[in-house]
Design a protein around this motif. Structure first.
Motif, mmCIF file in Angstrom:
data_model
loop_
_atom_site.group_PDB
_atom_site.id
_atom_site.type_symbol
_atom_site.label_atom_id
_atom_site.label_comp_id
_atom_site.label_asym_id
_atom_site.label_seq_id
_atom_site.Cartn_x
_atom_site.Cartn_y
_atom_site.Cartn_z
ATOM 1 N N UNK A 43 0.834 -1.206 0.000
ATOM 2 C CA UNK A 43 0.000 0.000 0.000
ATOM 3 C C UNK A 43 0.869 1.258 0.000
ATOM 4 N N UNK A 44 0.368 2.268 -0.669
ATOM 5 C CA UNK A 44 1.092 3.539 -0.734
ATOM 6 C C UNK A 44 1.151 4.165 0.656
ATOM 7 N N UNK A 45 2.259 4.792 0.927
ATOM 8 C CA UNK A 45 2.392 5.469 2.218
ATOM 9 C C UNK A 45 1.616 6.775 2.160
ATOM 10 N N UNK A 46 0.799 6.971 3.142
ATOM 11 C CA UNK A 46 0.026 8.206 3.228
ATOM 12 C C UNK A 46 0.720 9.137 4.208
ATOM 13 N N UNK A 47 1.281 10.191 3.669
ATOM 14 C CA UNK A 47 1.927 11.182 4.524
ATOM 15 C C UNK A 47 0.874 12.168 5.013
ATOM 16 N N UNK A 48 0.931 12.474 6.258
ATOM 17 C CA UNK A 48 -0.019 13.407 6.848
ATOM 18 C C UNK A 48 0.682 14.714 7.155
ATOM 19 N N UNK A 49 0.015 15.794 6.802
ATOM 20 C CA UNK A 49 0.507 17.115 7.141
ATOM 21 C C UNK A 49 -0.207 17.554 8.415
ATOM 22 N N UNK A 50 0.552 17.805 9.432
ATOM 23 C CA UNK A 50 -0.016 18.229 10.703
ATOM 24 C C UNK A 50 0.437 19.654 10.962
ATOM 25 N N UNK A 51 -0.521 20.531 11.129
ATOM 26 C CA UNK A 51 -0.199 21.917 11.381
ATOM 27 C C UNK A 51 0.100 22.126 12.861
ATOM 28 N N UNK A 52 1.087 22.928 13.098
ATOM 29 C CA UNK A 52 1.428 23.269 14.465
ATOM 30 C C UNK A 52 0.592 24.471 14.880
ATOM 31 N N UNK A 53 -0.210 24.278 15.912
ATOM 32 C CA UNK A 53 -1.027 25.375 16.418
ATOM 33 C C UNK A 53 -0.427 25.856 17.734
ATOM 34 N N UNK A 54 0.378 26.873 17.617
ATOM 35 C CA UNK A 54 0.946 27.461 18.813
ATOM 36 C C UNK A 54 0.872 28.983 18.661
ATOM 37 N N UNK A 55 1.421 29.690 19.615
ATOM 38 C CA UNK A 55 1.327 31.148 19.622
ATOM 39 C C UNK A 55 2.012 31.759 18.396
ATOM 40 N N UNK A 56 3.149 31.221 17.994
ATOM 41 C CA UNK A 56 3.870 31.766 16.836
ATOM 42 C C UNK A 56 3.110 31.548 15.536
ATOM 43 N N UNK A 57 2.571 30.360 15.330
ATOM 44 C CA UNK A 57 1.833 30.100 14.092
ATOM 45 C C UNK A 57 0.546 30.914 14.038
ATOM 46 N N UNK A 58 -0.092 31.120 15.181
ATOM 47 C CA UNK A 58 -1.300 31.943 15.221
ATOM 48 C C UNK A 58 -0.973 33.396 14.894
ATOM 49 N N UNK A 59 0.098 33.912 15.444
ATOM 50 C CA UNK A 59 0.511 35.287 15.138
ATOM 51 C C UNK A 59 0.899 35.439 13.672
ATOM 52 N N UNK A 60 1.555 34.430 13.111
ATOM 53 C CA UNK A 60 1.908 34.466 11.693
ATOM 54 C C UNK A 60 0.652 34.490 10.827
ATOM 55 N N UNK A 61 -0.335 33.683 11.189
ATOM 56 C CA UNK A 61 -1.598 33.668 10.452
ATOM 57 C C UNK A 61 -2.299 35.019 10.529
ATOM 58 N N UNK A 62 -2.378 35.587 11.714
ATOM 59 C CA UNK A 62 -3.028 36.893 11.873
ATOM 60 C C UNK A 62 -2.289 37.981 11.108
ATOM 61 N N UNK A 63 -0.977 37.908 11.087
ATOM 62 C CA UNK A 63 -0.187 38.882 10.336
ATOM 63 C C UNK A 63 -0.483 38.775 8.839
ATOM 64 N N UNK A 64 -0.488 37.558 8.300
ATOM 65 C CA UNK A 64 -0.786 37.371 6.882
ATOM 66 C C UNK A 64 -2.225 37.757 6.559
ATOM 67 N N UNK A 65 -3.132 37.498 7.475
ATOM 68 C CA UNK A 65 -4.529 37.861 7.286
ATOM 69 C C UNK A 65 -4.721 39.372 7.244
ATOM 70 N N UNK A 66 -3.901 40.095 7.959
ATOM 71 C CA UNK A 66 -4.029 41.562 7.990
ATOM 72 C C UNK A 66 -3.658 42.195 6.653
ATOM 73 N N UNK A 67 -2.897 41.508 5.821
ATOM 74 C CA UNK A 67 -2.528 42.037 4.513
ATOM 75 C C UNK A 67 -3.592 41.788 3.445
ATOM 76 N N UNK A 68 -4.593 40.998 3.756
ATOM 77 C CA UNK A 68 -5.655 40.726 2.791
ATOM 78 C C UNK A 68 -6.611 41.916 2.720
ATOM 79 N N UNK A 69 -7.151 42.120 1.507
ATOM 80 C CA UNK A 69 -8.121 43.199 1.304
ATOM 81 C C UNK A 69 -9.520 42.627 1.459
#
Length: 86
Positions: A43-69
């Motif tokens: 069987x093919x190996x299924x690689x899983x992408x797991x997002x890290x939800x911590x204070x730094x990743x949340x701040x990075x998301x909010x920063x990128x979101x602030x640049x959206x129109x």
């Protein structure tokens, strides 16, 4: 009524037999497919992408979101236009 299709690649070197089975139940006979040599792939190996939800990743998301129109999303009265802009 069900009609099944059997697809066999040309590289199987005819390592199979196909025989009709007269069942007498209708004008459609069954088919028996014997595969003499079957090689199963692992069987093919299924690689899983797991997002890290911590204070730094949340701040990075909010920063990128602030640049959206958001003006094209919220400046319309039509819900369809708003959803498509989103």
């Amino acid at each position: 009524m069900a009609i099944d299709n059997i697809f066999i690649d040309n590289y199987s070197k005819n390592d199979y037999t196909l025989c009709p089975i007269m069942n007498g139940l209708s004008d459609h006979d069954a088919q028996l497919l014997n595969l003499n040599k079957v090689t199963l792939r692992p069987p093919a190996q299924n690689n899983k992408l797991i997002r890290t939800l911590d204070k730094d990743s949340l701040n990075d998301f909010l920063n990128k979101l602030s640049y959206e129109r958001w003006d094209t999303t919220f400046c319309s009265e039509d819900v369809n236009i708003m959803v498509n802009a989103f």
